[in-house]
Design a protein around this motif. Structure first.
Motif, mmCIF file in Angstrom:
data_model
loop_
_atom_site.group_PDB
_atom_site.id
_atom_site.type_symbol
_atom_site.label_atom_id
_atom_site.label_comp_id
_atom_site.label_asym_id
_atom_site.label_seq_id
_atom_site.Cartn_x
_atom_site.Cartn_y
_atom_site.Cartn_z
ATOM 1 N N UNK A 267 35.892 40.538 59.732
ATOM 2 C CA UNK A 267 35.116 39.639 60.582
ATOM 3 C C UNK A 267 33.656 39.699 60.139
ATOM 4 N N UNK A 268 32.820 38.942 60.818
ATOM 5 C CA UNK A 268 31.403 38.916 60.445
ATOM 6 C C UNK A 268 30.695 40.227 60.776
ATOM 7 N N UNK A 269 31.280 41.050 61.631
ATOM 8 C CA UNK A 269 30.660 42.318 62.011
ATOM 9 C C UNK A 269 30.975 43.452 61.038
ATOM 10 N N UNK A 270 31.929 43.252 60.162
ATOM 11 C CA UNK A 270 32.343 44.313 59.241
ATOM 12 C C UNK A 270 31.330 44.481 58.120
ATOM 13 N N UNK A 271 31.156 45.741 57.724
ATOM 14 C CA UNK A 271 30.317 46.038 56.567
ATOM 15 C C UNK A 271 31.200 45.934 55.324
ATOM 16 N N UNK A 272 30.778 45.137 54.343
ATOM 17 C CA UNK A 272 31.597 44.866 53.168
ATOM 18 C C UNK A 272 31.002 45.509 51.927
ATOM 19 N N UNK A 273 31.889 45.827 50.971
ATOM 20 C CA UNK A 273 31.400 46.294 49.678
ATOM 21 C C UNK A 273 31.112 45.076 48.806
ATOM 22 N N UNK A 274 30.748 45.284 47.583
ATOM 23 C CA UNK A 274 30.336 44.172 46.727
ATOM 24 C C UNK A 274 31.491 43.262 46.328
ATOM 25 N N UNK A 275 32.740 43.667 46.584
ATOM 26 C CA UNK A 275 33.901 42.851 46.247
ATOM 27 C C UNK A 275 34.459 42.115 47.458
ATOM 28 N N UNK A 276 33.806 42.229 48.618
ATOM 29 C CA UNK A 276 34.238 41.518 49.806
ATOM 30 C C UNK A 276 35.276 42.247 50.629
ATOM 31 N N UNK A 277 35.505 43.518 50.365
ATOM 32 C CA UNK A 277 36.454 44.322 51.129
ATOM 33 C C UNK A 277 35.714 45.142 52.178
ATOM 34 N N UNK A 278 36.423 45.545 53.219
ATOM 35 C CA UNK A 278 35.823 46.391 54.251
ATOM 36 C C UNK A 278 35.530 47.749 53.628
ATOM 37 N N UNK A 279 34.277 48.160 53.698
ATOM 38 C CA UNK A 279 33.897 49.406 53.020
ATOM 39 C C UNK A 279 34.442 50.618 53.770
ATOM 40 N N UNK A 280 35.036 51.527 53.021
ATOM 41 C CA UNK A 280 35.558 52.768 53.569
ATOM 42 C C UNK A 280 36.771 52.594 54.467
ATOM 43 N N UNK A 281 37.582 51.574 54.236
ATOM 44 C CA UNK A 281 38.718 51.293 55.111
ATOM 45 C C UNK A 281 39.747 52.422 55.100
ATOM 46 N N UNK A 282 40.189 52.829 53.951
ATOM 47 C CA UNK A 282 41.221 53.878 53.874
ATOM 48 C C UNK A 282 40.710 55.198 54.458
ATOM 49 N N UNK A 283 39.509 55.571 54.083
ATOM 50 C CA UNK A 283 38.928 56.818 54.585
ATOM 51 C C UNK A 283 38.707 56.733 56.096
#
Length: 192
Positions: free
Chosen positions: A103-119
């Motif tokens: 969503x617009x509230x998520x922090x994304x990495x440079x590739x457009x993925x949610x940063x730190x999702x798995x961790x």
């Protein structure tokens, strides 16, 4: 440079040596052109990625050749095995994948993925909540929103289809036909 050829034996020797030289030139020309094509395919693949290709993708095209006898050569342009598993859905055939769309509230990495999702899922920072209608949401538990709890939702699970970014087989086929168009000989183009 004129050469004197006298008699049948010197003519036979001349034809054999010139034929061997032409065979080597033919092999080297095919190898050179095929290698240039593989480099062009890699560059085109890198340019077709929207936000830039990662280094894993930038090293995905492999060029091999094998000389078969005096006048024949086999050149292979392919995607490396590890990269082929990863890139198959965007180079050859589309496939639906089930993933969290940020969503617009998520922090994304440079590739457009949610940063730190798995961790975040493993350490409890992110939590998957299923609604009574079956929709799954990804919640950031570190954010406190006491009224509507909408600012904590950073992703929704949806089915997403990745588009083809580069049609590998057709581009290589066109390239091979183009680079071999001015060479006379017999060519076989195979697809594996």
């Amino acid at each position: 440079m004129a050469s004197r050829i006298n008699g049948i034996s010197s003519t036979t020797t001349y034809i054999n040596t010139q034929g061997a030289k032409l065979g080597k030139l033919f092999q080297n020309e095919i190898i050179k052109r095929s290698k240039l094509l593989s480099q062009k395919v890699q560059a085109d693949l890198n340019n077709s990625v929207e936000k830039g290709a990662v280094s894993f993708t930038q090293r995905s095209v492999l060029f091999l050749y094998k000389k078969n006898g005096k006048n024949s050569v086999t050149a292979t342009i392919m995607i490396k095995d590890q990269q082929a598993k990863y890139l198959y859905n965007i180079l050859v055939q589309q496939k639906s994948i089930d993933k969290f769309i940020p969503t617009s509230l998520a922090r994304l990495d440079r590739f457009g993925n949610i940063s730190g999702l798995r961790r975040g899922l493993t350490n409890g920072k992110y939590k998957v909540v299923k609604s009574k209608y079956g929709k799954e949401r990804l919640i950031d538990t570190s954010k406190k929103d006491t009224k509507k709890k909408t600012k904590r939702v950073i992703g929704l699970r949806e089915e997403k289809r990745r588009k083809l970014i580069y049609d590998f087989y057709s581009e290589v086929d066109k390239g091979v036909r183009l680079i071999m168009s001015d060479i006379q000989g017999t060519f076989r183009i195979k697809r594996r």
